[in-house]
Design an enzyme around this catalytic site. Structure first.
Site, mmCIF file in Angstrom:
data_model
loop_
_atom_site.group_PDB
_atom_site.id
_atom_site.type_symbol
_atom_site.label_atom_id
_atom_site.label_comp_id
_atom_site.label_asym_id
_atom_site.label_seq_id
_atom_site.Cartn_x
_atom_site.Cartn_y
_atom_site.Cartn_z
ATOM 1 N N ILE A 202 0.844 -1.202 0.000
ATOM 2 C CA ILE A 202 0.000 0.000 0.000
ATOM 3 C C ILE A 202 0.880 1.253 0.000
ATOM 4 C CG2 ILE A 202 -1.722 1.290 1.336
ATOM 5 C CD1 ILE A 202 -2.830 -1.481 2.246
ATOM 6 N N GLU B 272 -12.274 1.640 17.561
ATOM 7 C CA GLU B 272 -13.339 1.923 16.577
ATOM 8 C C GLU B 272 -14.628 1.215 16.986
ATOM 9 O OE1 GLU B 272 -11.737 0.631 12.808
ATOM 10 O OE2 GLU B 272 -10.087 2.066 12.919
ATOM 11 N N ARG C 277 -3.574 1.616 11.006
ATOM 12 C CA ARG C 277 -4.352 1.188 12.166
ATOM 13 C C ARG C 277 -4.279 2.294 13.209
ATOM 14 N NH1 ARG C 277 -6.424 -2.179 9.425
ATOM 15 N NH2 ARG C 277 -6.381 -4.435 9.669
ATOM 16 N N ILE D 195 -4.046 5.491 7.234
ATOM 17 C CA ILE D 195 -4.913 4.444 6.678
ATOM 18 C C ILE D 195 -4.421 3.078 7.168
ATOM 19 C CG2 ILE D 195 -5.753 5.668 4.625
ATOM 20 C CD1 ILE D 195 -2.921 3.147 4.430
ATOM 21 N N HIS E 106 -13.187 3.879 8.654
ATOM 22 C CA HIS E 106 -12.402 2.698 8.245
ATOM 23 C C HIS E 106 -12.901 2.174 6.894
ATOM 24 C CE1 HIS E 106 -9.722 -0.730 9.890
ATOM 25 N NE2 HIS E 106 -9.666 -0.697 8.568
HETATM 26 P P1 NAP Z 1 2.794 -4.901 3.553
HETATM 27 O O1 NAP Z 1 2.971 -5.023 2.082
HETATM 28 O O2 NAP Z 1 3.188 -6.040 4.410
HETATM 29 O O3 NAP Z 1 3.560 -3.588 4.000
HETATM 30 C C1 NAP Z 1 3.794 -3.248 5.319
HETATM 31 C C2 NAP Z 1 5.006 -2.354 5.357
HETATM 32 O O4 NAP Z 1 5.147 -1.873 6.671
HETATM 33 C C3 NAP Z 1 6.305 -3.069 4.963
HETATM 34 O O5 NAP Z 1 6.961 -2.310 3.987
HETATM 35 C C4 NAP Z 1 7.092 -3.097 6.256
HETATM 36 O O6 NAP Z 1 8.464 -2.833 6.078
HETATM 37 C C5 NAP Z 1 6.518 -1.889 6.976
HETATM 38 N N1 NAP Z 1 6.766 -1.936 8.407
HETATM 39 C C6 NAP Z 1 6.725 -3.008 9.247
HETATM 40 N N2 NAP Z 1 7.098 -2.625 10.472
HETATM 41 C C7 NAP Z 1 7.384 -1.313 10.407
HETATM 42 C C8 NAP Z 1 7.872 -0.360 11.326
HETATM 43 N N3 NAP Z 1 8.127 -0.693 12.605
HETATM 44 N N4 NAP Z 1 8.097 0.901 10.900
HETATM 45 C C9 NAP Z 1 7.844 1.267 9.622
HETATM 46 N N5 NAP Z 1 7.406 0.387 8.691
HETATM 47 C C10 NAP Z 1 7.169 -0.869 9.082
HETATM 48 O O7 NAP Z 1 1.269 -4.602 3.910
HETATM 49 P P2 NAP Z 1 0.200 -3.786 3.057
HETATM 50 O O8 NAP Z 1 -0.563 -4.711 2.214
HETATM 51 O O9 NAP Z 1 0.869 -2.608 2.446
HETATM 52 O O10 NAP Z 1 -0.775 -3.317 4.250
HETATM 53 C C11 NAP Z 1 -0.282 -2.480 5.276
HETATM 54 C C12 NAP Z 1 -1.298 -2.286 6.366
HETATM 55 O O11 NAP Z 1 -2.334 -1.421 5.923
HETATM 56 C C13 NAP Z 1 -2.060 -3.532 6.805
HETATM 57 O O12 NAP Z 1 -1.303 -4.338 7.686
HETATM 58 C C14 NAP Z 1 -3.285 -2.955 7.457
HETATM 59 O O13 NAP Z 1 -3.082 -2.738 8.827
HETATM 60 C C15 NAP Z 1 -3.458 -1.609 6.761
HETATM 61 N N6 NAP Z 1 -4.666 -1.609 5.940
HETATM 62 C C16 NAP Z 1 -5.659 -0.725 6.230
HETATM 63 C C17 NAP Z 1 -6.803 -0.717 5.462
HETATM 64 C C18 NAP Z 1 -7.908 0.253 5.728
HETATM 65 O O14 NAP Z 1 -9.046 -0.063 5.445
HETATM 66 N N7 NAP Z 1 -7.625 1.423 6.240
HETATM 67 C C19 NAP Z 1 -6.968 -1.629 4.420
HETATM 68 C C20 NAP Z 1 -5.934 -2.505 4.155
HETATM 69 C C21 NAP Z 1 -4.783 -2.486 4.917
HETATM 70 P P3 NAP Z 1 9.507 -3.818 5.320
HETATM 71 O O15 NAP Z 1 9.137 -3.723 3.871
HETATM 72 O O16 NAP Z 1 10.807 -3.215 5.630
HETATM 73 O O17 NAP Z 1 9.275 -5.166 5.887
#
Ligand code: NAP
Length: 311
Positions: free
Chosen positions: A154, A260, A231, A229, A278
């Site tokens: 994302i 929430e 958590r 967006i 959300h």
């Molecule tokens: P993803 O591809 O796994 O990406 C998560 C990223 O966060 C990775 O690049 C990871 O870094 C990074 N990360 C992990 N720990 C961190 C830290 N301590 N400091 C900074 N960055 C850190 O996941 P995604 O598919 O993009 O989704 C991300 C999150 O968005 C989900 O887990 C969910 O909570 C949220 N989300 C929200 C909605 C909504 O409706 N608002 C919808 C979908 C998802 P590395 O690349 O270095 O491992």
């Protein structure tokens, strides 16, 4: 699959209907006595399906000794006890990729709406105030630096969109990326020193709890913008509210919150804050694709094939 399947929470209706057509499903949230339902199906129940908000806790899984798969409707798995699943050999799947673009779109919508005061402008027109004079000027996105906390699927989709708006891109996260030449910061505070805008796109859970601290938000400053967006847990929400109220932080676009659907009421009166319930992946397009992935993962598990999206 003949064994019972436990549904932890309501899902996208078409997905739930398809699961209930294919399998012997039991709805935990409707059970008059949830403990009795778990006792009745526990010995046989191999699959539980949940969503990102509800998750599944160890106390429930302990009553399901035959459990082998938890299929999560959502990419974020912070509400389910992943450590317990790993320790007990329970496989977990989620729904990555298919929702990425919709969530990134909402991040940009929140950013633009907060910076350009779009909901306030909308109210201004509807309430007839324009007839008495113009609304006044707003801040601009032009010339801004956007810092993305978590350059994952994302985060990258957000970065691509920001580039189209001529902003510089920076990011922080555990692993520096070798395929982009954007500014890398080794902490959120360092990113906030460089950026005018912080966008949270990292996972929730204990590893990122209050990662975006009061200090980081203060560092962004009175012209700074914060978009979440990810958590609610990833930001110090009381500090966020306090800094927005005092003017020490310029604006915010928030899709997610602690506890929430409770949202701090102090935010309701602030034109520089844009709120969403959300809605990141809450489109028919994403939800249908997420549902298909849940169905495909359960079907793969039932047929003994590799899971499509194991966590
Ligand atoms: P993803 O591809 O796994 O990406 C998560 C990223 O966060 C990775 O690049 C990871 O870094 C990074 N990360 C992990 N720990 C961190 C830290 N301590 N400091 C900074 N960055 C850190 O996941 P995604 O598919 O993009 O989704 C991300 C999150 O968005 C989900 O887990 C969910 O909570 C949220 N989300 C929200 C909605 C909504 O409706 N608002 C919808 C979908 C998802 P590395 O690349 O270095 O491992």
């Amino acid at each position: 699959m003949n064994s019972p399947l436990l549904l932890m929470a309501p899902l996208y209706p078409a997905t739930q209907q398809e699961l209930e057509t294919r399998y012997r499903c039991h709805r935990l949230w409707e059970a008059a006595d949830p403990a009795q339902l778990l006792a009745r199906i526990g010995a046989d129940c191999r699959v539980a399906v949940t969503n990102g908000g509800r998750g599944i806790e160890a106390a429930t899984m302990e009553r399901l000794p035959a459990l082998q798969l938890v299929a999560n409707f959502g990419v974020g798995v912070d509400a389910l006890d992943l450590n317990w699943c790993r320790a007990h050999g329970v496989a977990v799947t989620n729904t990555p990729d298919v929702l990425t673009d919709d969530v990134a779109d909402l991040a940009l919508a929140l950013l633009l709406a907060a910076v350009r005061r779009i909901p306030a402008g909308d109210r201004f027109v509807r309430e007839g105030r324009w007839l008495k004079g113009g609304m006044g000027l707003t801040p601009s996105l032009q010339g801004r630096r956007v810092g993305i906390v978590g350059l994952g699927r994302i985060g990258r989709a957000i970065a691509q969109r920001c580039l189209a708006f001529n902003t510089a891109i920076g990011y922080c996260g555990p692993r520096r990326k070798s395929d982009v030449d954007w500014h890398y910061a080794d902490s959120v505070v360092a990113l906030a020193q460089w950026a005018d805008v912080l966008i949270a796109a990292c996972p929730g859970g204990p590893g990122t709890y209050r990662l975006i601290s009061r200090e980081a938000l203060q560092t962004l400053g009175p012209d700074g913008v914060f978009v979440n967006i990810a958590r609610g847990s990833v930001v110090d929400q009381s500090a966020l509210v306090e800094l927005l109220l005092s003017g020490a932080l310029g604006a915010a676009g928030l899709d997610v919150f602690d506890d929430e659907p409770q949202v701090p009421a102090e935010l309701f009166a602030l034109d520089k804050v844009v709120l969403q319930p959300h809605q990141g992946s809450a489109t028919h397009h994403s939800r249908a694709a997420m549902g298909q992935l849940v169905l495909d993962n359960v079907a793969a598990w039932a047929a003994g094939r590799p899971l499509l999206t194991p966590v």
